[in-house]
Design an enzyme around this catalytic site. Structure first.
Site, PDB file in Angstrom:
ATOM      1  CG  HIS A  26      -0.831   5.681   1.316  1.00  0.00           C
ATOM      2  ND1 HIS A  26      -0.578   6.483   2.258  1.00  0.00           N
ATOM      3  CD2 HIS A  26      -2.341   5.448   1.416  1.00  0.00           C
ATOM      4  CE1 HIS A  26      -1.489   7.068   2.984  1.00  0.00           C
ATOM      5  NE2 HIS A  26      -2.785   6.261   2.339  1.00  0.00           N
ATOM      6  CD  GLU A  27      -4.472   3.436  -0.854  1.00  0.00           C
ATOM      7  OE1 GLU A  27      -5.105   2.616   0.000  1.00  0.00           O
ATOM      8  OE2 GLU A  27      -4.593   4.701  -1.101  1.00  0.00           O
ATOM      9  CG  HIS A  29      -5.149   1.902   3.892  1.00  0.00           C
ATOM     10  ND1 HIS A  29      -5.191   2.393   5.190  1.00  0.00           N
ATOM     11  CD2 HIS A  29      -4.553   2.991   3.395  1.00  0.00           C
ATOM     12  CE1 HIS A  29      -5.294   3.685   5.234  1.00  0.00           C
ATOM     13  NE2 HIS A  29      -4.890   4.083   4.110  1.00  0.00           N
TER      14      HIS A  29
END
Length: 511
Positions: free
Chosen positions: A275-276, A279
């Protein structure tokens, strides 16, 4: 021949001053980003109080520059119709970003902003202690003050229908309660019905496979193995540990990811890291031309979340992803995974089970976690409830939305970091991200018909190249609505996420 635009010397001078001011603000913001990362990852606890005051002071200096008389005069000059038409697309976007912030924030006194900045820096430590010790009273005084500030800021910013609109706009420009309510209602209704079908008719998954001990050191090794393959450049970033996973950009060549490792829950760090990385890859791919400017970030929090949720769920929880990575995961954890096939593992990582913790929620019930927070924040800002009421309100909404009641505040109202840094209005960005991501998935599959074959063959570079070309490179050049229309040909449409979830979980649970 085309007539060449001639820019008045006065405008040229204003442009030079504006560029210098933009660079100064961006440089200070980069240092703040580094300080924020350090406070959450590296700083010893005893020094954090003074550290909080220092970062509060620097944030106030950035604020003063952004609402200064000089900024106001430059924006006035550059937004004159005859001057604005002479500016290139990039400069117009920079002017747009600063003008929106200036108009909203110029009426906030600098000392008030400094008090708020110091408060939110200190509140993070109070939240960490409260969460660790299941002590809501430890965090409550900070939260009450933060809510009071946000209510005051909402009145200063201004709004048409609901005070929460003023705070939503900070994270997703143009978004309002009037727009969000029907989007969320459609998603909520379809999610609840699908959840009921799964619970009543779904074929059981083998989620108990994760109720084993998975070496944290091995988890770290595996995460570092997959990051460069899925597209994150470790020479332009790093991965560290923290209480609550986040990504922090210092600049496009220094993007820092964090995750949280749990020996008894290998999915937490695995999908948190993916997920990170979504980003981080977005930030690393922004056009270098936008470095040292207000455009060197994502279009909005919702668009940013679309990239992390896309990579985590639509890529990272796909069967094809695990056809590629599962043999390697078995090498790291041979005993734990020796009797499980890749198909069984795929179904296990997509298990639907209402639970307490948002960041560990499955793809279907995750949105229900967001919606209850959205309802709470709206009521907080409108004054319908107060901060002291939150544990009781939280537990009731968890029961109403997910059918579970937290046994402690640590796994309930204290689980998220967002309110400690004043991020009221942030939570809807996560479900917006899911909505955007499903719409983007539909488009990328048209352009790359072999999308899932590419994943199965480890060709994440082809997918990342598409994302970079269509989304990442533009930074803040476009507003979120402009960007989603540019990428997909239409404005945000909840139907695509509803269809995606229905299709996926019908397969996973053999409905």
């Amino acid at each position: 021949m085309m007539e060449q635009k001639v820019i008045d010397p006065v405008v040229l001078k204003a442009l030079g001053q504006f560029k210098a001011l933009d660079e100064k603000i961006t440089h200070f913001s980069s240092i703040i980003g580094l300080a924020d990362w350090d406070q959450k990852v590296m700083a010893p606890k005893k020094g954090r109080g003074t550290f909080a005051k220092a970062t509060g002071t620097l944030r106030t200096e950035i604020f003063k520059l952004s609402v200064s008389e000089e900024m106001g005069e430059l924006l006035a000059e550059l937004t004159l119709p005859d001057n604005l038409i002479l500016l290139d697309e990039v400069t117009r976007a920079k002017v747009r970003e600063y003008k929106e912030y200036y108009q909203k924030s110029k009426s906030i006194p600098a000392d008030l902003f400094q008090e708020y900045s110091i408060l939110t820096a200190q509140a993070n430590d109070a939240w960490e202690e409260a969460r660790e010790n299941n002590d809501f009273a430890r965090f409550l005084p900070y939260l009450e003050k933060i809510v009071d500030y946000k209510r005051r800021f909402a009145e200063i910013y201004g709004y048409e229908d609901h005070p929460y609109d003023a705070l939503l706009d900070e994270f997703e420009p143009g978004l309002t309660v009037k727009i969000l309510d029907p989007l969320f209602a459609k998603l909520r209704d379809s999610s609840v019905k699908l959840l009921e079908r799964i619970q009543q008719k779904g074929k059981r998954t083998q989620a108990e496979i994760f109720e084993q001990s998975f070496s944290i050191e091995k988890q770290k090794e595996f995460n570092r193995y997959i990051l460069p393959i899925i597209g994150f450049d470790l020479e332009a970033g790093r991965l560290d540990e923290t209480v609550h996973p986040f990504a922090q950009t210092v600049n496009t060549g220094d993007v820092r990811l964090t995750t949280r490792y749990l020996e008894g829950n290998v999915r937490s760090a695995l999908f948190g890291t993916i997920h990170e990385a979504g980003h981080g890859i977005y930030e690393q791919h922004i056009n270098p031309q936008f470095e040292e400017s207000v455009l060197q970030s994502g279009a909005s929090f919702g668009i940013h979340e679309s990239q992390s949720r896309f990579l985590e769920n639509m890529v990272g929880r796909s069967k094809e992803f695990w056809k590629y990575f599962y043999p390697k995961l078995q090498e790291y954890f041979p005993k734990q995974l020796e009797n499980m096939t890749v198909d069984e593992f795929y179904r296990a990582v997509n298990t639907v089970q209402p639970s307490f913790i948002r960041v560990e929620a499955d793809e279907l019930t995750y949105n229900l976690h967001i919606m209850l927070r959205y309802e709470i924040e709206k009521a907080l800002i409108s004054g319908e409830i107060e901060a002291k009421d939150l544990p009781e309100v939280w537990n009731q909404k968890m029961q109403d939305y997910l059918g579970v009641t937290p046994s402690t505040n640590t796994v309930g109202v204290l689980q998220d970091v967002h309110w400690s840094f004043g991020g009221i209005g942030y939570f809807p960005s996560y479900s917006l991200g899911n909505l955007y991501a499903a719409q983007i998935l539909r488009t990328i599959q048209k352009d790359l018909p072999d999308f899932y074959n590419h994943i199965e063959n480890g060709r994440f570079d082809l997918i990342q190249e598409w994302l970079k070309e269509k989304i990442h490179q533009y930074g803040k050049l476009y507003t979120p609505n402009e960007l989603i229309v540019k990428v997909t040909g239409e404005e945000l449409n909840a139907e695509y996420l509803v269809e995606y979830l229905e299709r996926k979980y019908t397969e996973v649970y053999e409905l």
